[in-house]
Design a protein around this motif. Sequence first.
Motif, mmCIF file in Angstrom:
data_model
loop_
_atom_site.group_PDB
_atom_site.id
_atom_site.type_symbol
_atom_site.label_atom_id
_atom_site.label_comp_id
_atom_site.label_asym_id
_atom_site.label_seq_id
_atom_site.Cartn_x
_atom_site.Cartn_y
_atom_site.Cartn_z
ATOM 1 N N THR A 177 0.831 -1.195 0.000
ATOM 2 C CA THR A 177 0.000 0.000 0.000
ATOM 3 C C THR A 177 0.868 1.249 0.000
ATOM 4 N N PHE A 178 0.269 2.336 -0.409
ATOM 5 C CA PHE A 178 0.958 3.631 -0.439
ATOM 6 C C PHE A 178 0.504 4.452 0.749
ATOM 7 N N PRO A 179 1.413 5.072 1.484
ATOM 8 C CA PRO A 179 2.867 4.932 1.404
ATOM 9 C C PRO A 179 3.328 3.744 2.239
ATOM 10 N N GLY A 180 4.445 3.178 1.901
ATOM 11 C CA GLY A 180 4.970 2.042 2.638
ATOM 12 C C GLY A 180 5.562 2.423 3.983
ATOM 13 N N ARG A 181 5.868 3.707 4.148
ATOM 14 C CA ARG A 181 6.448 4.199 5.408
ATOM 15 C C ARG A 181 6.054 5.654 5.601
ATOM 16 N N ALA A 182 6.198 6.122 6.825
ATOM 17 C CA ALA A 182 5.885 7.527 7.114
ATOM 18 C C ALA A 182 6.939 8.435 6.494
ATOM 19 N N VAL A 183 6.481 9.518 5.935
ATOM 20 C CA VAL A 183 7.369 10.558 5.412
ATOM 21 C C VAL A 183 6.852 11.869 5.988
ATOM 22 N N ARG A 184 7.700 12.531 6.717
ATOM 23 C CA ARG A 184 7.278 13.727 7.443
ATOM 24 C C ARG A 184 8.016 14.977 6.938
ATOM 25 N N GLY A 185 7.367 16.095 7.130
ATOM 26 C CA GLY A 185 8.013 17.381 6.879
ATOM 27 C C GLY A 185 8.161 17.767 5.425
ATOM 28 N N LEU A 186 7.218 17.361 4.576
ATOM 29 C CA LEU A 186 7.278 17.774 3.172
ATOM 30 C C LEU A 186 6.684 19.177 3.059
ATOM 31 N N ALA A 187 7.543 20.135 2.832
ATOM 32 C CA ALA A 187 7.132 21.541 2.832
ATOM 33 C C ALA A 187 7.125 22.103 1.423
ATOM 34 N N ILE A 188 6.265 23.078 1.242
ATOM 35 C CA ILE A 188 6.220 23.798 -0.032
ATOM 36 C C ILE A 188 5.879 25.258 0.244
ATOM 37 N N ARG A 189 6.443 26.105 -0.568
ATOM 38 C CA ARG A 189 6.140 27.535 -0.516
ATOM 39 C C ARG A 189 6.127 28.016 -1.952
ATOM 40 N N THR A 190 5.017 28.608 -2.356
ATOM 41 C CA THR A 190 4.907 29.104 -3.724
ATOM 42 C C THR A 190 4.389 30.527 -3.704
ATOM 43 N N GLY A 191 4.536 31.194 -4.811
ATOM 44 C CA GLY A 191 4.045 32.566 -4.919
ATOM 45 C C GLY A 191 4.885 33.510 -4.088
ATOM 46 N N ASN A 192 4.477 34.737 -4.108
ATOM 47 C CA ASN A 192 5.193 35.774 -3.389
ATOM 48 C C ASN A 192 4.172 36.708 -2.764
ATOM 49 N N PRO A 193 4.083 36.735 -1.433
ATOM 50 C CA PRO A 193 3.116 37.659 -0.835
ATOM 51 C C PRO A 193 3.346 39.076 -1.347
ATOM 52 N N ALA A 194 2.281 39.778 -1.529
ATOM 53 C CA ALA A 194 2.302 41.166 -1.986
ATOM 54 C C ALA A 194 2.599 41.296 -3.474
ATOM 55 N N ASN A 195 2.382 40.213 -4.247
ATOM 56 C CA ASN A 195 2.582 40.325 -5.689
ATOM 57 C C ASN A 195 1.272 40.593 -6.423
ATOM 58 N N CYS A 196 0.224 40.892 -5.670
ATOM 59 C CA CYS A 196 -1.097 41.232 -6.216
ATOM 60 C C CYS A 196 -1.777 40.053 -6.892
ATOM 61 N N ALA A 197 -1.325 38.842 -6.625
ATOM 62 C CA ALA A 197 -1.984 37.641 -7.131
ATOM 63 C C ALA A 197 -2.241 36.723 -5.932
ATOM 64 N N ASP A 214 2.685 15.845 6.563
ATOM 65 C CA ASP A 214 3.220 14.534 6.920
ATOM 66 C C ASP A 214 2.331 13.488 6.260
ATOM 67 N N PHE A 215 2.942 12.432 5.723
ATOM 68 C CA PHE A 215 2.221 11.310 5.154
ATOM 69 C C PHE A 215 2.525 10.090 6.014
ATOM 70 N N GLU A 216 1.486 9.459 6.534
ATOM 71 C CA GLU A 216 1.648 8.316 7.430
ATOM 72 C C GLU A 216 0.814 7.156 6.916
ATOM 73 N N PRO A 217 1.368 5.937 6.948
ATOM 74 C CA PRO A 217 0.535 4.800 6.575
ATOM 75 C C PRO A 217 -0.535 4.567 7.634
ATOM 76 N N LEU A 218 -1.701 4.109 7.202
ATOM 77 C CA LEU A 218 -2.742 3.721 8.146
ATOM 78 C C LEU A 218 -2.329 2.409 8.810
ATOM 79 N N PRO A 219 -2.876 2.107 9.964
ATOM 80 C CA PRO A 219 -2.525 0.845 10.630
ATOM 81 C C PRO A 219 -2.757 -0.360 9.716
ATOM 82 N N ALA A 220 -1.988 -1.400 9.938
ATOM 83 C CA ALA A 220 -2.034 -2.610 9.108
ATOM 84 C C ALA A 220 -3.468 -3.101 8.916
ATOM 85 N N GLY A 221 -3.753 -3.483 7.704
ATOM 86 C CA GLY A 221 -5.060 -4.018 7.399
ATOM 87 C C GLY A 221 -6.091 -2.977 6.992
#
Length: 137
Positions: free
Chosen positions: A2-22, A31-38
Amino acid sequence: MTFPGRAVRGLAIRTGNPANCAPDHTSFTLDFEPLPAGRSGYEFDADLDYGFDDYHRELHEECAPAISQGVLLNLAGAPKPRGYGELPPAVDPAELGPSIAVRVVLVKVRYHLVDTSPAPHAAAAWEVTQRLREALG
């Protein structure tokens, strides 16, 4: 497997520019965490309480579901949303099938009073999920 096979934490993103009028500013961490088995399925947790004032809480109520929608779009194999205008059609998590067993946690988010809107959040979440999928192979 199953996806994901393991926890992956701290995936950050920053886009755009504040105050650019858009309204394209995004800044969040997932954080992406697998659900408990089953178990299979999709869960999204955005229960943050940073002491948002009314306006920031309203932004959170609009943008957090857009983040979830961007993750779901990627997991469903849909193309990346445009990142402006209206949000793409919703994906039903039940359509993802038994190979998805993930809990996505919005651990950090910053909104800009003027330059934040939901559509860029969906596109950014799609991109974060794609980076995760490529890293996990």
